[in-house]
Design an enzyme around this catalytic site. Structure first.
Site, short mmCIF file in Angstrom:
data_model
loop_
_atom_site.label_atom_id
_atom_site.label_comp_id
_atom_site.label_asym_id
_atom_site.label_seq_id
_atom_site.Cartn_x
_atom_site.Cartn_y
_atom_site.Cartn_z
N HIS A 26 0.85 -1.18 0.14
CA HIS A 26 0.00 0.05 -0.15
C HIS A 26 0.87 1.31 0.12
O HIS A 26 0.46 2.17 -1.12
CB HIS A 26 -0.95 -0.04 1.25
CG HIS A 26 -1.61 1.36 1.54
ND1 HIS A 26 -2.52 1.90 0.42
CD2 HIS A 26 -1.76 1.97 2.44
CE1 HIS A 26 -2.98 2.98 1.00
NE2 HIS A 26 -2.33 3.11 1.98
N HIS A 34 3.51 7.22 5.71
CA HIS A 34 2.56 7.83 6.20
C HIS A 34 1.46 6.95 7.08
O HIS A 34 0.83 7.66 7.90
CB HIS A 34 1.52 8.34 4.94
CG HIS A 34 0.72 7.18 4.44
ND1 HIS A 34 1.30 6.13 3.26
CD2 HIS A 34 -0.48 6.80 4.29
CE1 HIS A 34 0.28 5.71 3.06
NE2 HIS A 34 -0.69 5.57 3.65
N GLU A 61 0.31 5.55 12.81
CA GLU A 61 -0.96 5.03 13.17
C GLU A 61 -0.98 3.48 13.33
O GLU A 61 -1.78 3.06 14.16
CB GLU A 61 -1.97 5.47 11.76
CG GLU A 61 -2.65 6.66 11.62
CD GLU A 61 -3.63 6.76 10.75
OE1 GLU A 61 -4.46 5.87 10.33
OE2 GLU A 61 -3.46 7.89 9.79
N ASP A 62 -0.17 2.82 12.51
CA ASP A 62 -0.30 1.49 12.55
C ASP A 62 0.93 0.64 13.02
O ASP A 62 0.84 -0.59 13.05
CB ASP A 62 -0.51 0.94 11.00
CG ASP A 62 -1.86 1.45 10.55
OD1 ASP A 62 -2.84 1.71 11.21
OD2 ASP A 62 -1.86 1.56 9.27
N ASP A 121 -3.08 8.39 -1.10
CA ASP A 121 -3.50 7.34 -0.18
C ASP A 121 -4.81 7.00 -0.41
O ASP A 121 -5.36 5.71 -0.24
CB ASP A 121 -3.34 7.75 1.33
CG ASP A 121 -3.84 6.89 2.28
OD1 ASP A 121 -3.66 5.61 2.18
OD2 ASP A 121 -4.25 7.42 3.48
N ASP A 137 -24.64 15.74 -23.73
CA ASP A 137 -23.16 16.04 -23.83
C ASP A 137 -22.26 14.84 -23.39
O ASP A 137 -21.34 15.00 -22.58
CB ASP A 137 -23.21 17.03 -23.13
CG ASP A 137 -23.39 16.92 -21.49
OD1 ASP A 137 -24.22 16.24 -21.23
OD2 ASP A 137 -22.68 17.72 -20.73
#
Length: 757
Positions: free
Chosen positions: A68, A92, A96-97, A159, A279
């Site tokens: 990722h 990034h 967080e992880d 992301d 259109d």
């Protein structure tokens, strides 16, 4: 054919570890292509560091988690971003992880990378009262970081784009939540930054998860016409190339098929069928100069008849995101309508890539120039949102602010003021200056006096009339479209209302004390502060305001002060209500009624509305607002009204934002118990005008054993359609969503809307 939903794969099919290394080598090669002189050692260091900490982690697809961040970095490389942005992309998710901290990132990679990683990191490790509050504060943090360094949002968009591409592996609930957030926040941000390609893919990916039936129907319809459209565009391109060559205008051609989500929006907005989208196909003429853009427009209009009102000059007046192009719609050789877009190469690059098209990080610039119009809206947005404390209000006004601005108006001196669609002269006044808005008493549009609630149109010349000492009206909140105007009006009204509420609350407490023979002057200030703190307020002034708004009764407060107040009978309340209403208006009546513990709203049985209660308080009068009549399962919000109790609205109710000018009146409410009661809901169904349609619609309700209270059907001659208005009984939100989905699956149903009063 348009892409289908991605299906989860087993771990045996997942990307192997050696593919992670290969992905990184491909990233290096991509970066070297456009940054040949850069030392890529910092990039490899970021890759090795991230890979070490993500080791052993896998995604829902079964592939190594490191895939990722690498794919995010690839998207950033496609945008031709600098090394700091790509290092941020690789790092990034670490904070967080994993157990990595921002301080560790700063130590390893420096302040610039650490700031960017921190800006992208969501606030997941802090305690918040609700998920909504966490989401609001995460967005607030991201917006502030964007102002300092635009690379933060570039990484966030990359992301989100990769997450959307792999959304099929998540649960249905998470898919819907992420897709909705993408459509309401991230795609509009990409639009405001002029990043057309990113915005288009985000919208289409979100659309297929939020409206799967509509997506497949539009995708199938577009696929069935693909061959004929390609043949038509090929014919048109050949003709235009010959005409431009004859006039000596250098140009290259591109064809464009309208995106599925754009088609969907048009169908919903105009209530038309797919065959009426004229259109769907467009031709792009990309030439070398502005002069030749206008020359090419002349060639097109000389060859085919232009459609009046469909000629737009975004070169002379660019859109707020700096998009520039000439647009015209013409009637083609076989009577088929199509659009032509004409622009220069530079305009085309900016239209596709937006702010990423010209960012020069190699010159050491990490943020936008002071006069960069693409980011000016963001600076204003952050400034306007500083005063918005309520997370729900912050998110809703943020979504409004991110929508495209489309009305170009002028001051009498010729200055362009860009406003949202259907903006009013009040919005125009506040766009000029806060003082002009506050003292606005009237407006002239194109030399004629118009009501302040009038909707402005492209090209209007607006003159604002002011009067010193004038104050905004609450009614303006139902008219204005911009957050700037709304926040300024709310601030002034809130200040005035709070002053009144404090005065009313103090008088009410004093009057109740006199009636009970108690002297408040003998009570020490520390006792008042203690009572206020028990209600969650830091000072007595705040408690007076709450009393004035009717959140508590004076007798309750006197009890907190340790005074003997005694029991209060229902009969006593009735006599008090009459007496109080003669003295201090509004809130006293309400407060007296609230002390009884009654839950019965006027004209209702108490059983009906015990399905809703005020969170943490059992003795407040509660009733469902008639304007939206919320149904079980919907997100709801309570608003303390004077003399009537707590009105409960659906959060989607259009009146909510206008009411919530005073956050102190907002009160947390929740669904209290399960019930078999049915809630009436008004629906409007837009359909093709054909035999059997009404029978198919009513059979949906018959099959679901749902009662139809009323039904009215009529035809519309202007668009060959029909409109069916009905009121039906539903038990909860899920049943309503099921019924609406069933109706939308009927061939010929163009849209189903829930109506609010």
């Amino acid at each position: 054919m348009l892409p289908a939903f991605p299906e989860p794969v087993s771990s045996t099919e997942a990307v192997p570890q050696d593919a992670v290394e290969r992905l990184y080598r491909e990233l290096e090669a991509k970066v070297r292509e456009y940054r040949p002189k850069d030392d890529l050692a910092p990039l490899e260091k970021a890759f090795r560091f991230a890979r070490k900490w993500h080791e052993g982690q896998t995604r829902r697809s079964g592939e190594p988690y490191m895939v990722h961040p690498l794919q995010v970095a690839h998207i950033l490389a496609d945008m031709r971003m600098d090394l700091v942005a790509m290092q941020t992309g690789l790092l990034h998710d670490l904070v967080e992880d994993t157990s990595v901290t921002i301080e560790q990132v700063r130590k390893e990679f420096g302040d610039e990378v650490a700031r960017s990683v921190d800006g992208v990191t969501k606030l997941t490790k802090l305690d918040f009262f609700s998920a909504e509050e966490r989401q609001a504060e995460s967005f607030r943090k991201m917006l502030l970081a964007m102002v300092e360094d635009i690379r933060v949002i570039m990484v966030k968009l990359a992301d989100r784009l990769h997450n959307m591409r792999t959304l099929g592996y998540l649960s249905a609930e998470r898919r819907e939540r992420i897709a909705r957030e993408t459509l309401e926040i991230y795609a509009p941000i990409a639009h405001r930054l002029g990043m057309g390609k990113i915005r288009g893919e985000l919208e289409d990916l979100a659309f297929q998860y939020l409206e799967p039936d509509a997506y497949r129907e539009i995708a199938d319809a577009m696929e069935s016409r693909r061959h004929s459209n390609e043949e038509f565009l090929k014919e048109i391109k050949t003709t235009v190339e010959a005409e431009l060559r004859r006039e000596g205008i250098p140009a290259r051609m591109e064809s464009r098929i309208k995106r599925p989500y754009s088609v969907f929006q048009k169908l919903r907005r105009q209530k038309i069928s797919f065959d009426q989208v004229y259109d769907l196909t467009a031709l792009r003429i990309i030439t070398d100069s502005v002069k030749n853009c206008y020359a090419a427009l002349g060639v097109i209009h000389n060859k085919w008849h232009p459609i009046p009102g469909r000629i737009k000059d975004f070169i002379a007046i660019p859109r707020p995101n700096l998009y520039q192009s000439l647009h015209t719609s013409v009637v083609g050789p076989h009577g088929q309508t199509f659009e032509v877009q004409i622009r220069t190469e530079e305009m085309h690059r900016i239209a596709e890539e937006g702010i990423a098209a010209h960012w020069k990080y190699k010159e050491g610039r990490k943020g936008p120039a002071a006069d960069d119009q693409r980011i000016a809206w963001l600076r204003h947005l952050v400034e306007w949102q500083q005063e918005v404390q309520d997370p729900g209000e912050f998110l809703s006004t943020l979504k409004v602010d991110l929508y495209p601005e489309e009305v170009y108006t002028f001051t009498p001196r010729g200055k362009v003021i860009v406003l949202p669609r259907d903006a009013s002269p009040i919005d125009f006044a506040y766009a000029i200056h806060s003082d002009v808005g506050n003292t606005c008493v009237g407006a002239k549009v194109n030399g004629r006096i118009v009501p302040l609630r009038s909707a402005l149109r492209n090209g209007d010349v607006v003159e604002i009339m002011t009067q010193p000492g004038h104050q905004p009206s609450k009614d303006w909140l139902a008219v204005v479209k911009t957050a700037r105007a709304r926040n300024k009006i709310k601030h002034l009204i809130n200040t005035n209302e709070r002053a009144k509420a404090i005065d009313i609350g103090q008088k009410y407490l004093e009057k109740e004390a006199r009636r009970l023979g108690v002297q408040l002057s003998r009570i020490k200030a520390v006792e008042f502060d203690k009572a206020a703190s028990e209600y969650g307020y830091s000072k007595m002034e705040d408690l007076y305001a709450a009393l004035g708004y009717g959140k508590f009764s004076a007798r309750q407060v006197l009890g907190k002060l340790g005074l003997p107040v005694g029991p209060l009978s229902n009969q006593k309340v009735a006599s008090e209500e009459t007496e109080e209403s003669k003295g201090v208006p509004g809130s006293q009546v309400e407060s007296a009624a609230m002390t009884t513990g009654a839950l019965q709203a006027p004209g209702r049985h108490s059983d009906e509305d015990t399905v809703i209660k005020v969170r943490g308080i059992d003795d407040l009068l509660v009733y469902r607002a008639k304007c939206c009549n919320p149904i079980r399962g919907e997100s709801i919000v309570g608003y303390v009204t004077r003399g009537k109790g707590v009105a409960v609205h659906a959060k989607a109710c259009p009146n909510v934002q206008n009411l919530m000018y005073d956050v102190e009146r907002k009160i947390e409410v929740e669904w209290a118990r399960s019930t078999a009661d049915a809630f009436p809901v008004r629906l409007v169904v837009h359909t093709d005008d054909r035999p059997g349609m009404l029978n198919q619609l009513t059979s949906v309700f018959s099959d679901d054993n749902t009662n139809i209270r009323s039904l009215e059907a009529k035809t519309e001659t202007d668009n060959d359609g029909g409109v069916v208005e009905m009121t039906v009984d539903v038990r909860d939100k899920k049943q309503l969503e099921r019924l609406v989905a069933s109706m939308r699956r009927i061939s010929g149903v163009r849209d189903v809307e829930r109506m609010f009063n």
